[in-house]
Motif scaffolding. Structure first.
Motif, PDB file in Angstrom:
ATOM      1  N   ASP A  64     -54.028 -47.033  20.252  1.00 15.15           N
ATOM      2  CA  ASP A  64     -52.733 -46.936  20.952  1.00 15.15           C
ATOM      3  C   ASP A  64     -52.460 -45.498  21.376  1.00 15.15           C
ATOM      4  O   ASP A  64     -52.774 -44.537  20.656  1.00 15.15           O
ATOM      5  CB  ASP A  64     -51.600 -47.415  20.052  1.00 15.15           C
ATOM      6  CG  ASP A  64     -51.675 -48.911  19.793  1.00 15.15           C
ATOM      7  OD1 ASP A  64     -52.388 -49.603  20.563  1.00 15.15           O
ATOM      8  OD2 ASP A  64     -51.045 -49.378  18.830  1.00 15.15           O
ATOM      9  N   SER A  66     -49.415 -43.264  21.811  1.00 13.15           N
ATOM     10  CA  SER A  66     -48.008 -43.314  21.363  1.00 13.15           C
ATOM     11  C   SER A  66     -47.331 -41.972  21.593  1.00 13.15           C
ATOM     12  O   SER A  66     -47.963 -40.910  21.511  1.00 13.15           O
ATOM     13  CB  SER A  66     -47.938 -43.681  19.873  1.00 13.15           C
ATOM     14  OG  SER A  66     -48.571 -44.926  19.638  1.00 13.15           O
ATOM     15  N   LYS A  71     -45.309 -46.944  21.322  1.00 11.28           N
ATOM     16  CA  LYS A  71     -46.527 -47.213  22.082  1.00 11.28           C
ATOM     17  C   LYS A  71     -46.202 -47.214  23.557  1.00 11.28           C
ATOM     18  O   LYS A  71     -45.375 -47.983  24.018  1.00 11.28           O
ATOM     19  CB  LYS A  71     -47.135 -48.565  21.674  1.00 11.28           C
ATOM     20  CG  LYS A  71     -48.391 -48.935  22.465  1.00 11.28           C
ATOM     21  CD  LYS A  71     -48.939 -50.282  22.035  1.00 11.28           C
ATOM     22  CE  LYS A  71     -50.134 -50.673  22.896  1.00 11.28           C
ATOM     23  NZ  LYS A  71     -50.715 -51.987  22.511  1.00 11.28           N
ATOM     24  N   GLU A  74     -52.588 -47.669  25.963  1.00  6.03           N
ATOM     25  CA  GLU A  74     -53.738 -47.907  25.087  1.00  6.03           C
ATOM     26  C   GLU A  74     -54.991 -47.262  25.717  1.00  6.03           C
ATOM     27  O   GLU A  74     -55.173 -47.302  26.931  1.00  6.03           O
ATOM     28  CB  GLU A  74     -53.954 -49.410  24.910  1.00  6.03           C
ATOM     29  CG  GLU A  74     -55.023 -49.763  23.887  1.00  6.03           C
ATOM     30  CD  GLU A  74     -55.131 -51.277  23.707  1.00  6.03           C
ATOM     31  OE1 GLU A  74     -54.899 -51.769  22.590  1.00  6.03           O
ATOM     32  OE2 GLU A  74     -55.438 -51.971  24.710  1.00  6.03           O
TER      33      GLU A  74
END
Length: 212
Positions: A64, A66, A71, A74
């Motif tokens: 992920d 973040s 989040k 990806e």
């Protein structure tokens, strides 16, 4: 993949496609990485980069992206273990060559060591067999080998010195016996000559006595 995710936090947040492409291009210089995808929070691909002519990926890692615990996207990184397998093959080949070289070296050392052990034994055995037959006149090559071994300071040298001393002693004894035999023969010839003279003298005296 973790480094890819961390590097692209700002670019994903700002949706900076150009910066993402530049970042992924630099990561693709790694020989193990086949392709990289950056996805948004909904799972849609934003940027995707793949290495031309690369092997099929065997490992895919996702992490992920973040920001402040939320989040925002990806990172998906595909790896190939072809380079690792090639390195393993190269290492195995190097180990095999090393073992062959070590085997050849050990074989040569064993041959040299065996030669240094067996050559003196063969020479002394051959000399002892010759002496056992009463033949003390050794071949020049064998005599030279025994002379070399005689100078060694080990048990083989001691054995050879003893054997050669025995040969010299027997040789001197044979010469002494030959000399004594010649002297006895000469004395016998001298005695025989004297006896012949005496015999002739006695015969002459006998003949003179008969004439008288």
């Amino acid at each position: 993949s973790k480094l890819v995710a961390m590097t692209n936090v700002t670019t994903v947040w700002n949706f900076d496609v150009k910066a993402m492409e530049d970042t992924l291009a630099s990561f693709l210089e790694d020989s193990d990485i086949v392709s990289i995808r950056i996805l948004d929070g909904a799972g849609n691909a934003i940027v995707e980069k793949a290495k031309a002519g690369a092997a099929a990926p065997s490992i895919v890692k996702k992490l992920d992206v973040s920001r402040e615990g939320q989040k925002i996207g990806e990172a998906e990184v595909s790896f190939s273990d072809a380079a690792i397998r090639a390195n393993v093959r190269d290492l195995a080949l190097q180990v095999a060559v090393l073992w062959v070289a070590l085997f050849v070296l050990m074989s040569l050392l064993l041959m040299i060591t065996a030669g240094r052990i067996t050559r003196p034994l063969q020479a002394t055995t051959k000399a002892a067999e010759s002496f056992g037959r009463g033949d003390f006149a050794l071949d020049p090559g064998l005599l030279l080998t025994l002379s070399d071994i005689k100078g060694r300071r080990d048990e083989r040298g001691d054995t050879t010195r003893t054997l050669m001393d025995l040969r010299d002693s027997v040789g001197r004894s044979i010469v002494s016996i030959q000399d004594a035999t010649m002297r006895v023969s000469a004395s016998a010839d001298e005695i025989k000559g004297t006896a012949d003279l005496l015999s002739r003298g006695s015969s002459a005296q006998a003949a003179s006595g008969e004439e008288v």
